[in-house]
Structure formats: C-alpha cells, structure tokens
Design an enzyme around this catalytic site. Structure first.
Site, PDB file in Angstrom:
ATOM      1  N   GLY A 303       0.844  -1.254   0.397  1.00 43.10           N
ATOM      2  CA  GLY A 303      -0.114   0.485   0.059  1.00 43.10           C
ATOM      3  C   GLY A 303       0.787   1.168  -0.323  1.00 43.10           C
ATOM      4  CD  GLN A 304       2.926   5.676  -2.155  1.00 46.61           C
ATOM      5  OE1 GLN A 304       3.435   4.721  -2.556  1.00 46.61           O
ATOM      6  NE2 GLN A 304       3.780   6.773  -1.549  1.00 46.61           N
ATOM      7  N   GLY A 308       4.985   7.035   2.895  1.00 47.06           N
ATOM      8  CA  GLY A 308       6.143   5.930   2.534  1.00 47.06           C
ATOM      9  C   GLY A 308       5.366   5.220   1.610  1.00 47.06           C
ATOM     10  CE  LYS A 324       4.382   5.278   6.896  1.00 48.21           C
ATOM     11  NZ  LYS A 324       3.907   5.550   8.258  1.00 48.21           N
ATOM     12  CG  ASP A 421      -3.100   9.339  13.225  1.00 48.41           C
ATOM     13  OD1 ASP A 421      -4.974  10.024  12.292  1.00 48.41           O
ATOM     14  OD2 ASP A 421      -3.028   9.509  12.179  1.00 48.41           O
TER      15      ASP A 421
END
Length: 609
Positions: A303-304, A308, A324, A421
């Site tokens: 994934g993106q 990063g 990552k 978060d």
C-alpha cells in the site's frame, strides 16, 4: 570564477607542491611504529594518529595509543577496542573488548561504514539473543552472563532452531549475533579486503596514499622506509604538509556546508543523535542493503501512505514483515523518531510490534510484524461490510481489543503514550482478526503527574480529532483526546459509514447525530441485525461510542471505564446526552442532563511548549 572555487584551486595547488616535496622524504615519515614493545607493528594501511601523516595510512585504519600504551581502534558508533594482533599477509586484525563482553559489543556494532568485516569463522553462523525472565531456564541454550541483568537472563539460541516453542510471554528477542561472538567471549576477529599492499611489499616497497590524488584514494608503492632515520627539516616539512592538508579539508568542508541543504542536514543530525542515544535492547537496526534483501528489492507492494510506501518482506522463511519506506521529502524526521522511540517501549497483544528500523543516510524505513488481514478500514468498507464479513460478536471483540490496547498506552507504559491518530486505517488485523494499533507517527509521550499535555500544532486526522485538539476552549489536550477518536471509530464500525469532516451532504456531515437518532428509534437501523443478541451488541457499541465523543473531555470516560463498559452488560448502560443537539436541527436531546453551552464560532487558541 567564484571565490570558493578560487580557494579550492589554491589549496589543491598547495597540496600538489607539498606532495612533491614529500616524495623524497617518505623514508622518515611512514616508518613502522607501535605503542609498546609487545604491541602490534603499525604500518600501512594502518596509521598511528599524531605520529604519522595522513598519507601513511588508509581512511578508517587510524589507531591511537592509550595512556597505558595500549593500541586502540575506534569503530563506527564510538565503539573502542584494544588491538591484540595484526596479520598483514592474511589481512586480519584481532581485537579485545575493554568491557570483556564481546556479545554486547557485536550487538551494538554497525560495520556498514567501516572497512572491516567480521572474520569468516565468526560470521559463518548466527545465534539469536533472547531476554528472558529469570524464572525461565533453557538448558539447551547458551546463557550470556555479561548481558544478563537482575531478574532477567539473556540466552543465545542457534538461529536455525525452531523458535515456535519459545514462551513469548517470558522472553523477548533482542537481535541476531554471529556465532563467533558467543563462542569466543574475549577476542573478536576482523578482516579487510581493501586496500591490499601484498604485491608492493613483496617487491621490497612500502605503500602510502598518493597525495596528488588523495580524494581518489590511489595507492602508490615507494621504496621501503629506513628505520631510525630522520631530521628536523623533514619533520618541519611533514608538519607543513599536515597543516596544509587539514586547512584544505576545513575549507572544502565549509564550501560544502554553504551549498548543501541546511534543513535536510539538520533533520539527519537530529535522527542520528537520537539513534546514538538509543539502547541496544530496542528494535534492531538494519542497513538499506538489508531492507532491499528483506523485501526482495521491493517486489511486493502492500500500500501507499501519506509518508511512504509499505512492502511485504521476509526476515526468514517463517517470519514475514511489513516494511514502510519513508519519503524523506514529505517528513522532517519527527515521525520516524516518534515511531521508533514510542513503539520500542511497547509490548502488548493489541499493539503492532516494531521489529526493526533503518536509518542509512537519508534512507529511512520501519519494519513491523506482518498482519495478513490488513486494516479494519478495508473490512468496514468492503462489499459486505463489517457485520456480514465478521459478525457482530467478532466486531465486539475487535472493539474490546482496541480499547485494551489504548488503555495499555495510557496506563501500562513507563511513560503514558497518547496516540492522537486512532482510526480504522491505523488498526490492523492478524490471521485471527485480532486488532493491533499501528502508526505512532503522531504519538506523544507525557508524564504521569501531568493531567494534560502541551502541543504547538494539531495532531491527527480530521473527523477523528477531539474538539480540544484544535480549539482549547473545549479544555486541555489529554488522554481523553484518544477517547474521542476511539468513540468515532466505534460509531464508524456500527454505522458502516466513513467519518468525513469535509463532507458536503448533511447526512455525512452529521453522521454521529444520525447514529444517535437511530439509537432512539428516530431513523433507520444503522446496520443489518438478525436477532436480539446482535441488537444488544450494536446498542452497547453505540452507547459507548456516544459517551466517548462528548464535546468536553471531562464528560468522556477514561479508557479503563470504556473497557469495563464493553466487558459488561448493555442493560447497565444509559444513553448519554446528545452532543449534537445544538448543531443539527434533526437531532434531539434527552433533556435530562444539563450540557455546557457550545459556540460554533469558537476561535482556535494557539499553545506553546
């Protein structure tokens, strides 16, 4: 022509002139030396600092004499060892650890920027070090006494052994070390491949760096120096040469500093200082070459993200990891430091484990345990949704696991950790769909005796951030800010609807208010429910979520209370006041509990550290 270029040309010319003068003076400048009669002979590629000019040795081979006349070699990361023997024909060097603990030295040593490599006999096989409670005793492992501490013993297990039987609740893997460091706990052997002076010495000559091409590290072979000869004139010339050389280096370095990006250099300095202070019992450090090997040159992209790209990799045939690769252009290094410093302190079943990290120049990477079922976000917004994909009982278990993980961050660590978060994207699921909290780039450490923390800027993702994070009129930022984010996550699980602070449609903008109306029966049921047991779970998750998203921190429960509510019966829970009554005309309030006034136009109040 710029002044800096003129200075560079002038210094280069001066070096060429001095090098020509010194060509005939080699025989006195690069004589063999040693610290005492029984210590090893020092000659090219080694150089005795303070006694021989720079051209008498090769970069990285500098030696010094201690006050008690022992030969000292300094390796990267400020590791100092005593030199026992140098074999110039085999190009090997034997060293002794001043602390008499070779495993500890190897564990903290990084030879990526050094000309030396561990001898073949030392690195042909590896052991894994485990830090175990003193109550655990493995007779088939080698104990390492010099690494053991009161209450904990360090064992070394052959890395090919099956580690599935290791009781992870009592042991923590530290790192892998070469087998020679375990079997030989007093002497460590290194080898070097370049430079090689074998052919020159066979012809009766002696090697040194060609001072005219020093930046290219070209080696020249001259007649062997005569021992016990010298004069004051030659010493003066050598001193002038050394002074000119050092002046040239200082000038060139100043020229480079002016031209380099100062901001990026400061970021790198900050990261390197942090890593120097980081202890060896934390996640392992890998080189960028190791990262490419682990990810098979970045073949499997998972994934993106904002900072990063994540790739799948393997530490071994049995251990998969997620790597990552951080984008240095999007990050100033703070996220990397936060992630490593925070996750290095954490050991909990509901928090993703940080296996290691890479800080090789400006290349930075984080290596986590691999969780095959991806993020909770993908399950919630799959075609079937959370309720049909896993069932409400599993959804309840996931919510409880996340709550326990946050409770551990707030209460179970040496220093409380505020995540800032919490959202479905940052909750990963293992093979059994057990949740693990990830992504600590926005996290902040705080002190137990402080009821709130100070921040210079808002942290987190819009839609999940507590009101006090961007406007202090609601109260101080504290662990209750994570409680708010967890509440929004719960409502998202129940409603199967994405929290979107930038939504234009009224149904999306007032999604939590819609959940509240559904709870009171004024709107459609938010998710598919097939029986009373499922309805009870949905009601419990909804009530707990609404209690967590009250506007003011004092009205929200702690994560300890949240865990108790999720573990208890929903009949004991009461519906909280509607926090959206003043902002959404379609919402209603119980009216039984007084609320603090809320002003939609509250300005943001800046804070300083």
């Amino acid at each position: 022509m710029s002044s800096s270029v003129q200075v560079f040309i002038y210094i280069s010319s001066l070096l060429i002139i001095v090098s020509v003068i010194l060509a005939d003076e080699l025989e006195n400048h690069c004589v063999e030396s040693r610290c005492n009669r029984s210590s090893p002979v020092i000659r090219f590629p080694f150089r005795l600092m303070g006694h021989q000019p720079n051209e008498c040795g090769y970069p990285g081979f500098d030696l010094t004499c201690t006050n008690d006349n022992k030969t000292l070699l300094e390796l990267p990361n400020s590791i100092k060892v005593f030199v026992k023997n140098i074999n110039y024909s085999l190009q090997t060097i034997d060293v002794i650890d001043p602390g008499s603990c070779i495993p500890k030295l190897v564990k903290s040593m990084n030879l990526a920027n050094s000309p030396f490599r561990l001898g073949q006999d030392f690195s042909s096989y590896y052991y894994s070090l485990f830090n175990c409670s003193s109550t655990v005793d493995f007779l088939y492992w080698n104990q390492v006494p010099c690494l053991s501490t009161p209450g904990f013993n360090v064992f070394a297990a052959y890395y090919q052994d099956d580690i599935l039987d290791i009781p992870l609740s009592y042991c923590t893997k530290m790192c892998d070390v070469p087998g020679g460091a375990i079997n030989s706990q007093t002497v460590l052997s290194f080898s070097w491949f370049q430079p090689s002076c074998e052919e020159c010495e066979k012809s009766g000559g002696a090697c040194r760096l060609d001072s005219q091409t020093t930046p290219n590290l070209k080696i020249e072979c001259l007649k062997k120096p005569k021992p016990n000869s010298g004069s004051s004139k030659k010493l003066v010339v050598a001193g002038a040469s050394l002074g000119a050389f050092m002046f040239a280096l200082a000038t060139i370095q100043f020229w480079r500093i002016v031209r380099l990006d100062k901001v990026e250099r400061e970021h790198q300095r900050k990261i390197e200082k942090f890593l120097d202070d980081y202890r060896a019992d934390k996640p392992s450090r890998y080189s960028y070459a190791d990262v490419k090997r682990i990810t098979c040159k970045f073949q499997d992209k998972l994934g993106q993200g904002a900072y990063g790209t994540v790739y799948k990799g393997k530490l071994s045939n049995e251990v998969s990891v997620a790597v990552k690769i951080l984008d240095s252009s999007e990050s100033d290094g703070d996220e990397f430091i936060n992630e490593v410093a925070t996750m290095g302190r954490i050991h909990h079943v509901n928090v993703v484990r940080l296996v290691g990290f890479c800080a090789d120049g400006f290349r930075r990477a984080l290596i986590y345990e691999f969780l095959p079922n991806g993020s909770l976000e993908k399950i919630i917004y799959s075609r079937n949704g959370l309720s049909l994909s896993l069932g409400w009982q599993k959804a309840h278990n996931i919510a409880l696991g996340i709550a326990r993980g946050i409770k551990y961050l707030h209460q179970g660590c040496d220093k409380p950790i505020l995540h800032f978060d919490i959202k479905p994207h940052n909750v990963l699921l293992d093979q059994d769909f057990n949740p693990k909290i990830s992504d600590f780039g926005q996290a902040k450490l705080c002190f137990r005796d402080k009821s709130h923390v100070s921040m210079t800027a808002a942290r987190g993702t819009m839609g999940y951030m507590a009101p006090e994070v961007f406007s202090r009129n609601f109260g101080n930022v504290s662990y209750k800010s994570d409680v708010y984010s967890f509440g929004m996550l719960l409502l998202e699980m129940v409603g199967g609807r994405k929290v979107d602070a930038a939504a234009k449609e009224i149904s999306e903008l007032h999604f939590p208010a819609w959940i509240y109306d559904s709870l009171e029966g004024k709107d459609d049921t938010p998710s598919q429910i097939h029986d009373d047991e499922q309805a009870k779970i949905v009601k419990k998750l909804t009530i707990v979520g609404l209690r967590c998203i009250q506007w003011y921190p004092v009205d929200r429960p702690s994560m300890n209370v949240v865990v108790q509510m999720l573990e208890g019966e929903e009949d004991n829970l009461t519906i909280p006041p509607n926090p959206f009554a003043s902002t959404c005309p379609s919402s209603s309030s119980t009216g039984s509990i007084p609320r603090r006034p809320f002003n939609q136009e509250l300005p943001a109040i800046p804070e300083s550290e």
